[in-house]
Design a protein around this motif. Structure first.
Motif, PDB file in Angstrom:
ATOM      1  N   VAL A   4       0.896  -1.268  -0.026  1.00  0.00           N
ATOM      2  CA  VAL A   4      -0.015  -0.006  -0.038  1.00  0.00           C
ATOM      3  C   VAL A   4       0.821   1.028   0.149  1.00  0.00           C
ATOM      4  O   VAL A   4       0.626   2.276  -0.841  1.00  0.00           O
ATOM      5  N   PHE A   5       2.110   1.119   0.846  1.00  0.00           N
ATOM      6  CA  PHE A   5       2.731   2.370   0.978  1.00  0.00           C
ATOM      7  C   PHE A   5       3.759   2.449  -0.557  1.00  0.00           C
ATOM      8  O   PHE A   5       3.829   3.831  -1.049  1.00  0.00           O
ATOM      9  N   LEU A   6       3.759   1.316  -1.020  1.00  0.00           N
ATOM     10  CA  LEU A   6       4.714   1.614  -2.349  1.00  0.00           C
ATOM     11  C   LEU A   6       3.772   2.096  -3.449  1.00  0.00           C
ATOM     12  O   LEU A   6       4.222   3.255  -3.974  1.00  0.00           O
ATOM     13  N   ALA A   7       2.323   2.026  -3.327  1.00  0.00           N
ATOM     14  CA  ALA A   7       1.499   2.479  -4.246  1.00  0.00           C
ATOM     15  C   ALA A   7       1.223   4.007  -3.922  1.00  0.00           C
ATOM     16  O   ALA A   7       1.245   5.023  -4.706  1.00  0.00           O
ATOM     17  N   LEU A   8       1.280   4.227  -2.550  1.00  0.00           N
ATOM     18  CA  LEU A   8       1.054   5.606  -2.107  1.00  0.00           C
ATOM     19  C   LEU A   8       2.196   6.452  -2.368  1.00  0.00           C
ATOM     20  O   LEU A   8       1.880   7.693  -3.053  1.00  0.00           O
ATOM     21  N   MET A   9       3.329   6.130  -2.181  1.00  0.00           N
ATOM     22  CA  MET A   9       4.590   6.950  -2.700  1.00  0.00           C
ATOM     23  C   MET A   9       4.635   7.057  -4.212  1.00  0.00           C
ATOM     24  O   MET A   9       4.873   8.319  -4.667  1.00  0.00           O
ATOM     25  N   ALA A  10       4.454   6.337  -4.833  1.00  0.00           N
ATOM     26  CA  ALA A  10       4.366   6.270  -6.333  1.00  0.00           C
ATOM     27  C   ALA A  10       3.423   7.152  -6.867  1.00  0.00           C
ATOM     28  O   ALA A  10       3.557   8.240  -7.600  1.00  0.00           O
ATOM     29  N   SER A  11       2.043   7.288  -6.170  1.00  0.00           N
ATOM     30  CA  SER A  11       0.956   8.156  -6.580  1.00  0.00           C
ATOM     31  C   SER A  11       1.261   9.393  -6.354  1.00  0.00           C
ATOM     32  O   SER A  11       1.217  10.517  -7.064  1.00  0.00           O
ATOM     33  N   TYR A  16      -7.907   7.803  -7.784  1.00  0.00           N
ATOM     34  CA  TYR A  16      -8.167   6.720  -8.617  1.00  0.00           C
ATOM     35  C   TYR A  16      -7.028   5.997  -8.895  1.00  0.00           C
ATOM     36  O   TYR A  16      -6.761   4.662  -9.107  1.00  0.00           O
ATOM     37  N   ARG A  17      -5.687   6.924  -9.164  1.00  0.00           N
ATOM     38  CA  ARG A  17      -4.687   6.211  -9.629  1.00  0.00           C
ATOM     39  C   ARG A  17      -3.887   5.361  -8.641  1.00  0.00           C
ATOM     40  O   ARG A  17      -3.310   4.388  -8.664  1.00  0.00           O
ATOM     41  N   TRP A  18      -4.154   5.944  -7.192  1.00  0.00           N
ATOM     42  CA  TRP A  18      -3.438   5.206  -6.026  1.00  0.00           C
ATOM     43  C   TRP A  18      -4.152   3.908  -5.995  1.00  0.00           C
ATOM     44  O   TRP A  18      -3.467   2.724  -5.793  1.00  0.00           O
ATOM     45  N   ASP A  19      -5.425   3.877  -6.135  1.00  0.00           N
ATOM     46  CA  ASP A  19      -6.574   2.648  -6.043  1.00  0.00           C
ATOM     47  C   ASP A  19      -5.614   1.487  -7.176  1.00  0.00           C
ATOM     48  O   ASP A  19      -5.547   0.440  -6.876  1.00  0.00           O
ATOM     49  N   ILE A  20      -5.595   2.094  -8.404  1.00  0.00           N
ATOM     50  CA  ILE A  20      -5.202   1.223  -9.632  1.00  0.00           C
ATOM     51  C   ILE A  20      -3.593   0.712  -9.052  1.00  0.00           C
ATOM     52  O   ILE A  20      -3.266  -0.588  -9.238  1.00  0.00           O
ATOM     53  N   ASN A  21      -2.899   1.658  -8.477  1.00  0.00           N
ATOM     54  CA  ASN A  21      -1.373   1.357  -8.340  1.00  0.00           C
ATOM     55  C   ASN A  21      -1.334   0.419  -7.155  1.00  0.00           C
ATOM     56  O   ASN A  21      -0.312  -0.637  -7.188  1.00  0.00           O
TER      57      ASN A  21
END
Lengths: 420, 258
Positions: free
Chosen positions: A229-236, A358-363
């Motif tokens: 989840v954090f990986l996606a959050l940081m990327a977004s 939405y992108r975070w969700d996808i990520n």
């Protein structure tokens, strides 16, 4: 028709070339399908053998098609064969027109038969085609001069009175092509529904184990999930500022004022499209080599892909703003960045935030599989247990992935609702 | 530098051809003195909107010259163009406020030209500008609405905010493109009265209007456009029935806005 005679001839050449190309491609495709189904390609060995023959013959058949019955391409480009007085051309003249057109095409393609090496043949052929096109632009096409009939749009035809292009197309051609396509497609993808029944026993055993999760690894799974989840959050969130800046360069309505703007627009859009068309999984492979295996590589992969994907969505949001306030801010004497800040940004902020959530969700969903190639997150665990075929542990991981994706989906939907 | 003898706005041979070949303006000459209330009338498509947008270069003309207050509008660029735009504020048919921003921010955008780029980007405004914005909002009768979002206001109120934004520019002239075409008759008169008041206080007004009755009531001078050409220029009293039909066509009938 409007414009100078030269512009009209130019449009004519474009339409005739387009129609011939469309017809030739459709014919070549149909012939290739039949060839493939007859086993001529030796299924599975190379799908494209003998293509030069098909490609060379197709345009000749396309000309016959146009001359004798009126082709699909002619319908699509609203072209008809017309006599000098703009009436439909009689059958015998149409045949002559077809013959002369085929001779003309033969002359263009002749170098391939005469010259020994393909490079010089291509050069000569392109030169001949170019000369014939210039002649057509300057004086009208050769077949028209010889036979007195021409392939053109009926003058005075009102575009609004002509049926839409998909209504002008002969339905039988479409049905035949679709049928061929599905038949060939089933062969290529080796569709065999019987296998679903044959393998049912194995699937049943697998499902039984997956639905009997092994809870002893919960602590491991939870910490991997947190990483995901954090990986996606940081990327977004890191992607947000980059995509924000790029989106202005990629918005047609802002950049089409002058030449440097147009160039920036084209370059930005091209960069974003290329970056976006490479899947995060592929980016992850690149970054595991670059920075080593681990979550950082996965984060970078999602970041790069998100910048491009968000940049495109943001740009489109900017393109759909109300131009009125932009005009009003320009009229106050504001400079370009002030116009962006006060005329554009307030209009797009909700859309930008909504896209980002939405992108975070996808990520998060994508981050669950990045581990397959060493990009960190829960995917590493998943591939590990899968390869050892410890299905109850795979089942535990799947339960957590489903849970987290579901919750995030709800949260992001609610958040986006509030933003709009 | 403006001299007492030269008109405030001087337009010569103004032409605009759009890239698709449409010739919107076909050589318009017009001199406007400081303090006039000039109403431009004509049918939709006569070129009124193009004409008024050429004056502040929201649209670039393709021929002719425009001089405003001693400056050549048609050739200037960059900071000089922005200073000229500040001197001729504009209001629009659709008000063109930034809908999600507060009324105060909308009025403050009128001060962008003289604001520092950096502080304006951060959304920081000097106290003096905030007080000025408050003052102009009081002037247009909206002192209590300063913190509300612009799209929470009625059409007439939004247009008054737009007038406050225009005044915030401290302009010499106001260009108004169909300022009341989206408003009901009563609200229209209230907005027109604010513009008339500004003219009486010394501002020059150039307004596109649909209705001749409004032109007669508020204008000191009427200019009629037809097919991109000037077909009438004179005091509103001189528009006879014959002139009216020449401008609006044989079948037209004059409608009164009360």
């Amino acid at each position: 028709m409007t414009g100078s005679p030269f512009q009209q001839r130019r449009r004519g050449v474009i339409a005739r070339t387009g129609a011939l190309g469309l017809d030739a491609v459709l014919l070549a495709y149909g012939v290739w399908c039949l060839h493939y189904l007859s086993g001529g390609s030796g299924k599975g060995s190379g799908l494209l053998d003998r293509w030069p023959g098909v490609v060379l013959v197709a345009p000749f058949v396309a000309i016959l098609w146009q001359a004798l019955v009126g082709s699909l391409g002619m319908g699509g480009y609203r072209l008809r064969l017309l006599a000098r007085d703009d009436t439909p051309a009689p059958a015998d003249r149409r045949a002559w027109w077809g013959l002369v057109s085929m001779v003309q095409l033969g002359v263009v393609l002749a170098p391939f038969a005469i010259l020994p090496d393909a490079d010089s043949a291509l050069g000569l052929s392109v030169t001949l085609a170019g000369l014939l096109m210039l002649h057509a632009l300057w004086r009208g096409s050769l077949p028209e001069q010889v036979t007195g009939i021409r392939l053109a749009r009926p003058p005075g035809e009102d575009r609004r009175e002509v049926a839409a292009w998909y209504r002008r197309v002969n339905p039988w051609i479409v049905i035949v092509l679709l049928a061929l396509t599905f038949r060939v497609g089933a062969d290529i993808t080796q569709v065999e529904f019987g296998k679903l029944i044959d393998g049912a026993g194995r699937a049943k055993a697998l499902w039984a184990q997956l639905f009997d999760p092994d809870w002893s690894i919960v602590d491991k799974v939870v910490s991997a999930m947190i990483e995901t989840v954090f990986l996606a959050l940081m990327a977004s969130s890191l992607a947000l500022p980059f995509a924000f800046l790029l989106s202005f360069l990629g918005a047609r309505n802002l950049m089409h004022g002058n030449l440097p703007g147009r160039i920036a627009y084209v370059v930005t859009r091209a960069l974003m499209n290329v970056t976006r068309s490479i899947e995060p999984l592929v980016w992850a492979i690149i970054f595991t080599i670059w920075v080593g295996v681990g979550p950082f590589a996965g984060m970078l992969a999602l970041f790069v892909h998100s910048v491009a994907a968000l940049g495109k969505l943001y740009s489109e949001a900017i393109e759909s703003i109300d131009p009125g306030p932009v005009e009003a801010i320009r009229a106050t004497g504001a400079n370009f960045v002030q116009v962006l800040r006060y005329g554009v940004v307030p209009q797009v902020v909700p859309a930008f935030l909504s896209f980002t959530v939405y992108r975070w969700d996808i990520n998060v969903r994508m981050a669950t599989i990045l581990g397959l190639v060493g990009g960190g997150g829960i995917g590493a665990l998943l591939i590990n247990y899968q390869q050892m075929a410890i299905w109850p542990k795979v089942g535990t991981i799947m339960v957590f992935i489903t849970l987290v994706v579901w919750i995030l989906d709800l949260v992001s939907a609610r958040a986006r609702e509030r933003l709009n | 530098m403006s001299t007492t003898s030269a008109p405030l706005l001087s337009i010569q041979g103004l032409e605009k051809a759009y890239p698709n070949g449409f010739q919107a303006l076909r050589g318009i000459d017009l001199d406007i003195e400081a303090g006039e209330f000039v109403v431009i009338i004509g049918l939709s498509g006569a070129g009124k909107s193009t004409f008024i947008r050429c004056i502040n270069r929201l649209i670039d003309p393709t021929g002719g010259t425009i001089r405003f207050d001693g400056h050549d509008v048609t050739t200037c660029r960059g900071a000089e163009l922005r200073a000229l735009r500040r001197d001729m504020a504009m209001i629009f048919q659709q008000f063109n406020l930034v809908k999600r921003a507060t009324v105060e921010t909308n009025v403050l955008t009128g001060a962008l030209e003289r604001a520092s780029t950096l502080t304006s980007l951060l959304g920081f405004w000097p106290r003096a500008e905030r007080e000025a914005a408050r003052g102009y909002l009081e002037l247009v009768g909206l002192p209590g609405e300063i913190r509300r979002r612009a799209d929470a206001l009625s059409g007439g109120q939004q247009q008054r905010v737009a007038i406050a934004r225009a005044l915030m520019q401290r302009p010499k002239m106001i260009l108004a493109d169909e300022p009341v075409a989206s408003l009901d008759p009563a609200t229209s008169h209230s907005v027109m009265k604010y513009l008339k008041q500004l003219q009486e206080d010394g501002l020059t007004i150039v307004a596109n209007l649909h209705f001749l009755s409004l032109a007669r009531e508020y204008g000191t001078r009427v200019v009629a456009l037809k097919d991109g050409r000037k077909v009438f220029d004179g005091p509103p009293t001189e528009i006879t029935d014959a002139k009216f039909q020449e401008i609006y066509g044989e079948d037209a009938m004059e409608v009164e806005i009360r």
